[in-house]
Design a protein around this motif. Sequence first.
Motif, mmCIF file in Angstrom:
data_model
loop_
_atom_site.group_PDB
_atom_site.id
_atom_site.type_symbol
_atom_site.label_atom_id
_atom_site.label_comp_id
_atom_site.label_asym_id
_atom_site.label_seq_id
_atom_site.Cartn_x
_atom_site.Cartn_y
_atom_site.Cartn_z
ATOM 1 N N ALA A 193 49.703 46.808 41.489
ATOM 2 C CA ALA A 193 49.168 45.447 41.533
ATOM 3 C C ALA A 193 49.277 44.845 40.136
ATOM 4 O O ALA A 193 49.578 45.555 39.165
ATOM 5 C CB ALA A 193 47.721 45.473 42.006
ATOM 6 N N PRO A 194 49.042 43.556 39.990
ATOM 7 C CA PRO A 194 49.114 42.934 38.661
ATOM 8 C C PRO A 194 48.207 43.633 37.656
ATOM 9 O O PRO A 194 47.184 44.230 38.029
ATOM 10 C CB PRO A 194 48.651 41.497 38.935
ATOM 11 C CG PRO A 194 49.040 41.247 40.351
ATOM 12 C CD PRO A 194 48.816 42.564 41.050
ATOM 13 N N PRO A 195 48.556 43.572 36.375
ATOM 14 C CA PRO A 195 47.760 44.247 35.336
ATOM 15 C C PRO A 195 46.298 43.806 35.350
ATOM 16 O O PRO A 195 45.977 42.653 35.643
ATOM 17 C CB PRO A 195 48.454 43.831 34.036
ATOM 18 C CG PRO A 195 49.853 43.507 34.439
ATOM 19 C CD PRO A 195 49.753 42.908 35.810
ATOM 20 N N SER A 196 45.423 44.735 35.012
ATOM 21 C CA SER A 196 43.990 44.448 34.984
ATOM 22 C C SER A 196 43.622 43.665 33.734
ATOM 23 O O SER A 196 44.072 43.993 32.628
ATOM 24 C CB SER A 196 43.187 45.756 35.009
ATOM 25 O OG SER A 196 43.379 46.431 36.223
ATOM 26 N N ARG A 197 42.831 42.646 33.923
ATOM 27 C CA ARG A 197 42.413 41.811 32.796
ATOM 28 C C ARG A 197 41.451 42.567 31.878
ATOM 29 O O ARG A 197 40.598 43.311 32.340
ATOM 30 C CB ARG A 197 41.755 40.543 33.324
ATOM 31 C CG ARG A 197 42.762 39.643 34.012
ATOM 32 C CD ARG A 197 42.100 38.688 34.954
ATOM 33 N NE ARG A 197 43.068 37.713 35.466
ATOM 34 C CZ ARG A 197 42.815 36.852 36.423
ATOM 35 N NH1 ARG A 197 41.629 36.825 36.991
ATOM 36 N NH2 ARG A 197 43.746 35.994 36.832
ATOM 37 N N GLU A 198 41.637 42.371 30.584
ATOM 38 C CA GLU A 198 40.797 42.971 29.541
ATOM 39 C C GLU A 198 40.809 44.494 29.578
ATOM 40 O O GLU A 198 39.870 45.142 29.122
ATOM 41 C CB GLU A 198 39.362 42.454 29.636
ATOM 42 C CG GLU A 198 39.240 40.955 29.416
ATOM 43 C CD GLU A 198 37.814 40.459 29.548
ATOM 44 O OE1 GLU A 198 37.246 40.037 28.544
ATOM 45 O OE2 GLU A 198 37.294 40.509 30.677
ATOM 46 N N ALA A 199 41.873 45.070 30.104
ATOM 47 C CA ALA A 199 41.993 46.528 30.104
ATOM 48 C C ALA A 199 42.208 47.022 28.679
ATOM 49 O O ALA A 199 42.715 46.305 27.811
ATOM 50 C CB ALA A 199 43.152 46.962 30.995
ATOM 51 N N GLU A 200 41.840 48.275 28.443
ATOM 52 C CA GLU A 200 41.971 48.852 27.113
ATOM 53 C C GLU A 200 43.414 49.285 26.847
ATOM 54 O O GLU A 200 44.167 49.619 27.769
ATOM 55 C CB GLU A 200 41.044 50.061 26.966
ATOM 56 C CG GLU A 200 39.574 49.749 27.173
ATOM 57 C CD GLU A 200 38.978 48.918 26.055
ATOM 58 O OE1 GLU A 200 39.497 48.990 24.928
ATOM 59 O OE2 GLU A 200 38.000 48.193 26.305
#
Length: 824
Positions: free
Chosen positions: A680-687
Amino acid sequence: MIIKKIVLSLIILCNIMLFHSIQAQSLKHPVIWVTEDERVDILDKIDKYVWAKSIVNQLHNKVDDELKAHQENPNRILNSIPAFAKHDRENSEQKAGPIAAGHNKVLALASEAGMLYYITQEEKYAQFAADILAFYIEHIAPLTPQTTTICGYDFFDPRTTYGPFALTYDFIYTYLQKPNVTVYNKTKGRRVAFSHAKAQKAMSNIVGNVLQEYGNPDQHGKVISNHPILTASGALFGILCIENDKERQRLFDIFWETGTAHQNSFKNTILPMFGEQGIWPESTSYSFMPIITLVLNIVDRVYPEMNVTKENQHIFEGNFLFDHLRYPNRKFVRFGDSKRNNDGTEDLYKYTLAIAERRGYTNLKQQAEIALRQAYDVKGGFKPKLDDHIFNNFEPFDLFWGIPIPEKTEGAINFNKPTVLVKHAGVALQRNYVEKDNVTYGLCGIIGGAHYVHSHVTGIAMELYGAGYVMGPNAGLPPSVQERQIPLHENYFRLYAGNNTVIVNGTSHGLDKNTWKGNSYVWQNTTVNIASEPKHLEDPISTNFNFATQFLKDEVNNCDQERTLSIIRTSEKTAYYFDMFRSKSLDKNKFHDYIYHNIGDETIITNIKNEPISLEETNRYQNDIGDPVQSPGWRYFENTQVTNPTQEAVNVKFHINEDNRYMHLFVPKGIEREYTKALAPPSREAENSYLKKKTQVLAIRQNGEAWDKPFISIFEPSVGSKSSVQSVEPLMDGQKVVGAKVVSKVGKALITDFIISQDTSHASYVNKNLNLKFEGRFGIARVEEIKGEKTVSLYIGDGKKLSLAKVSIQANSLNKEFKSFIIN
């Protein structure tokens, strides 16, 4: 004739004096942030404290070089001012941003020069500020409230430009009242007398443009967004600069009592939206709303007889809730349109402390001091920094309102309570804290969902933290305003499939009617907490067990859903989540999809022998219900591969290659399901690099209902590939699944947890084979064996009685109990 002329002159003079007496104001400037009487104490603060001196030095660093350049060439700075917009609907949010930033840079400089004039009493600072102010006055004064604007967007000016304009006027007001004051006129290329009449006309236009009396009236009691809060300072600061007492009071009454459709009544529309928990009812990063506490403080300073702080104690108490919503890495939990890195807690505490100090609210003062001290200790001390942020930028408040915090404070606030409820959002947080290396080994997660301003439509969504990461994230908010409008946000992240939830019959969706944003289709019913142990912000009865159960009566999708999240600790370094999701359509139960997102580089699906399960490509998620937002949103799943139907236990590993972390997911046997892995699309504010990498997704499809046969998932984060959980089996009550047996190996200890999670508080469960009996909603029986010695721990989170073999406990009057027994 001469006598008549003298009499006439005296009459005219008296009329002029009478006019000026009517126009004169009773407020003494400065008044918005600080008064002249407070100057001595502020100078003493600067002399005594490094942090206060640091703020003054930063003001000098920002102003002095610009002042010198202005003295050499007054056109230099004035030429940097962007062009003015023609009306306040001229620009979109995107176009207005750079224009507002350009104006704010100059006006903030003027207000900072005004602050230095207040501190130093050196007139060069007032003159510099006055020259900038006069440039704006010359442009704004000839306008009307309807035509007044700076950046061309009526939502931005009160937040970016009108505030520093009023602050500048307020701080240098006494200088402007001196005889023969002149300001530089760029058009004429020379100095001219400062016009008080023009200044008042410009201020009146600015206030009028924020209040917009020429628009529609306010509807007291209506549900609104945060806009009139964010613009409130731009209105209030300007109102306090109106010289005529009668007109100033009239405008303040509109701001406070009457309101307009654009700037809603602070008393009758804005403040009533704060519920019993005392927080603004939006998603996490929007909820801080420090301007509320700021406005209450300013109003209380200017109009102490109104007692606005006494009447709104619940809001000040609510300011302390947000620190309870942090993960072990101090990032915030995220539900709805929210950003986990936004942090408004310190401003809330500073403004609260200023109120408490002045009003003598002893308990509130102690809480604020403790909270600030704990925040400063985490950051390595109080090191205020003046930045160039354009929106409601009030960092210099640290100097004017800042109160020295003792190096050592009596007591502490425990922000690590196991259960936190956010009622308007339908969210329950569960946390298990460890004393040593909590960032790595502490667990924390949330479940819930509701409709509120800035909500998403998610059903009962879940977010999980583990091993230093928010591993299973909710969708959140994109970095820019522009990205909120694109299909990726509107048709995926805001919808069911962009979150960790259960989708019913492939059609779960929201409604558009009565939603907070038109054409968004995110209205849903509110999830409610029906049980938890401990209760909200209470102490637990056990350091190893806690739980919360959320229920959703989903009238949009005609279904009932219930989710229980429990954190179960097995050692200082090992623990796992128990997630049980019950769901049933009240119409026809075709199938249910359990959706879970995890950051990482790969998803590995195996059987209990750790053998990979074969997969084949599928397009089952390339469909939607045909509404304008393509609900439920799963068209954004890519590389979808599905297993054959299986009733066997399934283990899933999500691997984070970057530092070799894992999330282990165990699903017990007994119910036929199909497992799809996807991207799925990249996770927001991921480390780290996972901000740009595709997110791993698991979708588990189960035919029929999922209430008597609920989804049970055991999640264990780990450092390295090894999990402590060895196996998971269902606990059955006839054909009904009521929990799970989880076996863990921790060092030399073999730990077996019998977790019972029933759908009513009066349900009974009897397992003759295990000699296990439980009456209630949620309980755990643990058997821990080390070198032949057994310890049995019995935990009732919500129930009456629990027994295993020869030991038993009975709940107290609060329907909870915990006790351990050593079995020889």
